[in-house]
Design a protein around this motif. Structure first.
Motif, PDB file in Angstrom:
ATOM      1  N   SER A  31       0.830  -1.379  -0.015  1.00 55.53           N
ATOM      2  CA  SER A  31      -0.170   0.172  -0.108  1.00 55.53           C
ATOM      3  C   SER A  31       0.894   1.307  -0.026  1.00 55.53           C
ATOM      4  CB  SER A  31      -0.988   0.016   1.186  1.00 55.53           C
ATOM      5  OG  SER A  31      -0.133  -0.005   2.260  1.00 55.53           O
ATOM      6  N   LEU A  32       2.247   1.063   0.395  1.00 54.37           N
ATOM      7  CA  LEU A  32       2.943   2.237   0.322  1.00 54.37           C
ATOM      8  C   LEU A  32       4.269   1.889  -0.515  1.00 54.37           C
ATOM      9  CD1 LEU A  32       2.895   2.927   4.106  1.00 54.37           C
ATOM     10  CD2 LEU A  32       1.931   4.553   2.523  1.00 54.37           C
ATOM     11  N   VAL A  33       4.702   3.036  -1.159  1.00 53.93           N
ATOM     12  CA  VAL A  33       5.777   2.676  -2.343  1.00 53.93           C
ATOM     13  C   VAL A  33       7.249   3.619  -1.695  1.00 53.93           C
ATOM     14  CG1 VAL A  33       6.635   3.159  -4.588  1.00 53.93           C
ATOM     15  CG2 VAL A  33       4.223   2.379  -4.325  1.00 53.93           C
ATOM     16  N   ALA A  34       8.277   2.933  -1.773  1.00 53.41           N
ATOM     17  CA  ALA A  34       9.295   3.367  -1.202  1.00 53.41           C
ATOM     18  C   ALA A  34      10.081   3.828  -2.314  1.00 53.41           C
ATOM     19  CB  ALA A  34      10.454   2.235  -0.755  1.00 53.41           C
ATOM     20  N   VAL A  35      10.916   5.394  -2.198  1.00 50.37           N
ATOM     21  CA  VAL A  35      11.422   6.121  -3.146  1.00 50.37           C
ATOM     22  C   VAL A  35      12.913   6.234  -2.358  1.00 50.37           C
ATOM     23  CG1 VAL A  35      11.687   8.366  -4.185  1.00 50.37           C
ATOM     24  CG2 VAL A  35       9.640   7.371  -3.980  1.00 50.37           C
ATOM     25  N   PRO A  36      13.940   5.786  -3.159  1.00 54.44           N
ATOM     26  CA  PRO A  36      15.272   5.994  -2.510  1.00 54.44           C
ATOM     27  C   PRO A  36      15.717   7.466  -2.191  1.00 54.44           C
ATOM     28  CG  PRO A  36      15.238   5.427  -4.880  1.00 54.44           C
ATOM     29  CD  PRO A  36      13.881   5.379  -4.267  1.00 54.44           C
ATOM     30  N   VAL A  37      15.163   8.199  -1.232  1.00 58.58           N
ATOM     31  CA  VAL A  37      15.600   9.300  -0.497  1.00 58.58           C
ATOM     32  C   VAL A  37      15.610   8.849   0.758  1.00 58.58           C
ATOM     33  CG1 VAL A  37      14.772  11.697   0.128  1.00 58.58           C
ATOM     34  CG2 VAL A  37      14.323  10.628  -2.291  1.00 58.58           C
ATOM     35  N   LEU A  47      18.749   4.814  -5.890  1.00 58.62           N
ATOM     36  CA  LEU A  47      18.999   3.187  -5.718  1.00 58.62           C
ATOM     37  C   LEU A  47      20.438   2.872  -5.822  1.00 58.62           C
ATOM     38  CD1 LEU A  47      18.042   0.593  -4.576  1.00 58.62           C
ATOM     39  CD2 LEU A  47      17.286   0.266  -7.220  1.00 58.62           C
ATOM     40  N   GLU A  48      21.251   3.272  -6.923  1.00 58.47           N
ATOM     41  CA  GLU A  48      22.383   2.617  -7.026  1.00 58.47           C
ATOM     42  C   GLU A  48      23.280   2.859  -6.137  1.00 58.47           C
ATOM     43  OE1 GLU A  48      22.792   0.084  -9.306  1.00 58.47           O
ATOM     44  OE2 GLU A  48      20.719   0.490  -9.608  1.00 58.47           O
ATOM     45  N   LYS A  49      23.456   4.223  -5.613  1.00 57.73           N
ATOM     46  CA  LYS A  49      24.341   4.585  -4.669  1.00 57.73           C
ATOM     47  C   LYS A  49      24.007   4.117  -3.423  1.00 57.73           C
ATOM     48  CE  LYS A  49      27.270   7.714  -6.914  1.00 57.73           C
ATOM     49  NZ  LYS A  49      28.495   7.980  -6.736  1.00 57.73           N
ATOM     50  N   ASN A  50      23.165   3.495  -2.999  1.00 59.33           N
ATOM     51  CA  ASN A  50      22.625   2.860  -1.713  1.00 59.33           C
ATOM     52  C   ASN A  50      22.357   1.383  -1.707  1.00 59.33           C
ATOM     53  OD1 ASN A  50      22.395   5.529   0.096  1.00 59.33           O
ATOM     54  ND2 ASN A  50      21.310   6.108  -1.862  1.00 59.33           N
ATOM     55  N   ARG A  51      22.336   1.029  -3.018  1.00 59.51           N
ATOM     56  CA  ARG A  51      21.881  -0.673  -3.177  1.00 59.51           C
ATOM     57  C   ARG A  51      22.632  -1.451  -2.194  1.00 59.51           C
ATOM     58  NH1 ARG A  51      19.640  -3.450  -7.142  1.00 59.51           N
ATOM     59  NH2 ARG A  51      19.785  -1.773  -8.748  1.00 59.51           N
ATOM     60  N   ARG A  95      31.244  -0.681   3.933  1.00 61.29           N
ATOM     61  CA  ARG A  95      30.817   0.496   2.993  1.00 61.29           C
ATOM     62  C   ARG A  95      29.535   0.832   3.320  1.00 61.29           C
ATOM     63  NH1 ARG A  95      35.063   2.726   1.970  1.00 61.29           N
ATOM     64  NH2 ARG A  95      34.080   3.883   0.275  1.00 61.29           N
ATOM     65  N   CYS A  96      29.019   0.884   4.576  1.00 60.48           N
ATOM     66  CA  CYS A  96      27.610   1.125   4.826  1.00 60.48           C
ATOM     67  C   CYS A  96      27.660   2.501   5.740  1.00 60.48           C
ATOM     68  CB  CYS A  96      26.959  -0.126   5.739  1.00 60.48           C
ATOM     69  SG  CYS A  96      26.717  -1.251   4.662  1.00 60.48           S
ATOM     70  N   TYR A  97      26.975   3.517   5.372  1.00 60.14           N
ATOM     71  CA  TYR A  97      26.792   4.509   6.133  1.00 60.14           C
ATOM     72  C   TYR A  97      25.027   4.399   6.411  1.00 60.14           C
ATOM     73  CZ  TYR A  97      25.697   9.475   7.396  1.00 60.14           C
ATOM     74  OH  TYR A  97      25.450  10.658   8.325  1.00 60.14           O
ATOM     75  N   TYR A 135      28.464  10.977  -0.026  1.00 57.60           N
ATOM     76  CA  TYR A 135      28.352  10.016   1.000  1.00 57.60           C
ATOM     77  C   TYR A 135      26.705  10.391   1.283  1.00 57.60           C
ATOM     78  CZ  TYR A 135      29.295  13.530   4.629  1.00 57.60           C
ATOM     79  OH  TYR A 135      29.406  14.763   5.322  1.00 57.60           O
ATOM     80  N   HIS A 136      26.230  11.467   1.189  1.00 59.92           N
ATOM     81  CA  HIS A 136      24.812  11.389   1.366  1.00 59.92           C
ATOM     82  C   HIS A 136      23.993  11.374   0.305  1.00 59.92           C
ATOM     83  CE1 HIS A 136      23.677  12.475   5.463  1.00 59.92           C
ATOM     84  NE2 HIS A 136      24.540  13.101   5.896  1.00 59.92           N
TER      85      HIS A 136
END
Length: 346
Positions: free
Chosen positions: A99-105, A310-314, A240-242, A305-306
């Motif tokens: 019911s909710l859609v995630a946006v990579p922000v 998606l690709e920067k945070n996959r 490699r995780c922030y 780093y902020h």
């Protein structure tokens, strides 16, 4: 030919009507509108002030208390979505609720070594956490997923630790898995994690904000890692995780009206980050040595780093999903592509 006044007016009205129809037919389509709720983060001030605006999207950015904004993002039908817990969303997906859609922000990220507290004088370090009794403010929160990932990073089996779930500074209503694993229990009625720590009932606890009894010198509660910066920098270098903890969600009905809004939001928030980072390097500083921190972070983690998208945070999102599965929060192993499936389809 003589034209009467009545004929002249009628002809003019017909021409005006035709012209109006022509303009309406050629008019640009209405810009989609979106209202999102988010905590009042200074990093997003360019969005809040309107200095950065998404292309072809009328964004209303509602800011306020974090707890209230998180509630409104998912529960207030008057708005289209906003900042929400990644853990709550991945558990929602695991139940088949889309019911909710995630946006990579990612409005909130945070390293976690700074959040581990113990009694003053206790000899506790990364290598001696195994087999201890450790408190945690919430079992199913995004931050709690990253806390347990940190413990695994230190080389410990989280199932060999006795976890106690409770409020940091006072009694709190908490939830644990049902049925609870043998290594997870609630704090005793009326007791806070700070009380239990000072009394010696637990050895340490994780909390997202410093407890009231914390003081780096005078105690009685201190950080396990006073030099948490060095620990967190090594964690980032190795993993490699922030750690992202919150994500922007959009209600299904709002998303289906225009599925291009996700990309527009990602672009706008990346522009906001760029503007904010530039401002951090100018006077006046928030602290005398802020510029050293800004430059050091960029040197160690990269200038972006902020970054959102998606690709920067996959990788980090996939680590999060795997950790949630290993914690028993999910019945199946989800991936970053599962988390952002609708965004990818758009």
């Amino acid at each position: 030919m003589t034209v009467s006044r009545r004929q002249f007016i009628a002809a003019g009205c017909a021409a005006g009507g035709a012209l109006g129809h022509s303009l309406a037919a050629g008019a640009a389509p209405a810009v989609p509108a979106l209202t999102l709720a988010c905590s009042n983060y200074v990093r997003f001030m360019p969005i809040a002030t309107g200095d950065v605006r998404p292309n072809d999207l009328a964004l209303t950015w509602v800011r306020g208390d974090r707890t209230e904004m998180l509630r409104r993002a998912t529960d207030d039908a008057a708005i289209d979505g906003g900042e929400s817990s990644m853990a709550q969303h991945v558990m929602r997906l695991d139940r088949g609720d889309r019911s909710l859609v995630a946006v990579p922000v990612f409005p909130l990220r945070n390293f976690t070594a700074r959040d581990l507290y113990t009694r003053k004088g206790t000899a506790l370090n990364a290598g001696t956490l195994g087999g201890r009794r450790i408190g945690i403010y919430n079992w199913g929160a995004s931050g709690a997923v990253w806390y347990r990932h940190l413990v695994r990073y230190f080389g410990h089996d989280v199932t060999k630790i006795a976890w106690v779930v409770g409020g940091t500074d006072g009694p709190a209503t908490v939830t644990v898995p049902d049925p609870p694993p043998s290594h997870v229990s609630k704090a005793p009625t009326g007791a806070s994690l700070s009380d239990l720590l000072v009394a010696g009932t637990i050895d340490a606890f994780f909390a997202p904000l410093p407890p009231r009894k914390y003081h780096p010198v005078d105690g009685p509660i201190v950080r396990v890692f006073p030099d948490f910066r060095a620990v967190e920098q090594k964690y980032f270098a190795d993993t490699r995780c922030y750690p992202p903890q919150h994500v922007v969600l959009i209600r299904r009905a709002s998303w289906d009206r225009d599925r291009t809004v996700g990309t527009r939001l990602v672009d706008a928030f990346n522009e906001s980050e760029t503007m904010f980072e530039a401002a951090q390097r100018q006077f006046p500083y928030n602290s005398p040595w802020l510029i050293a921190d800004v430059e050091d972070a960029a040197r160690l983690m990269g200038a972006d780093y902020h970054a959102h998208g998606l690709e920067k945070n996959r990788h980090a999102v996939d680590v999060f999903c795997r950790s949630a599965f290993e914690d028993g929060l999910l019945k199946r192993r989800l991936t970053a592509d599962d988390f952002f499936a609708d965004f990818l389809k758009a």
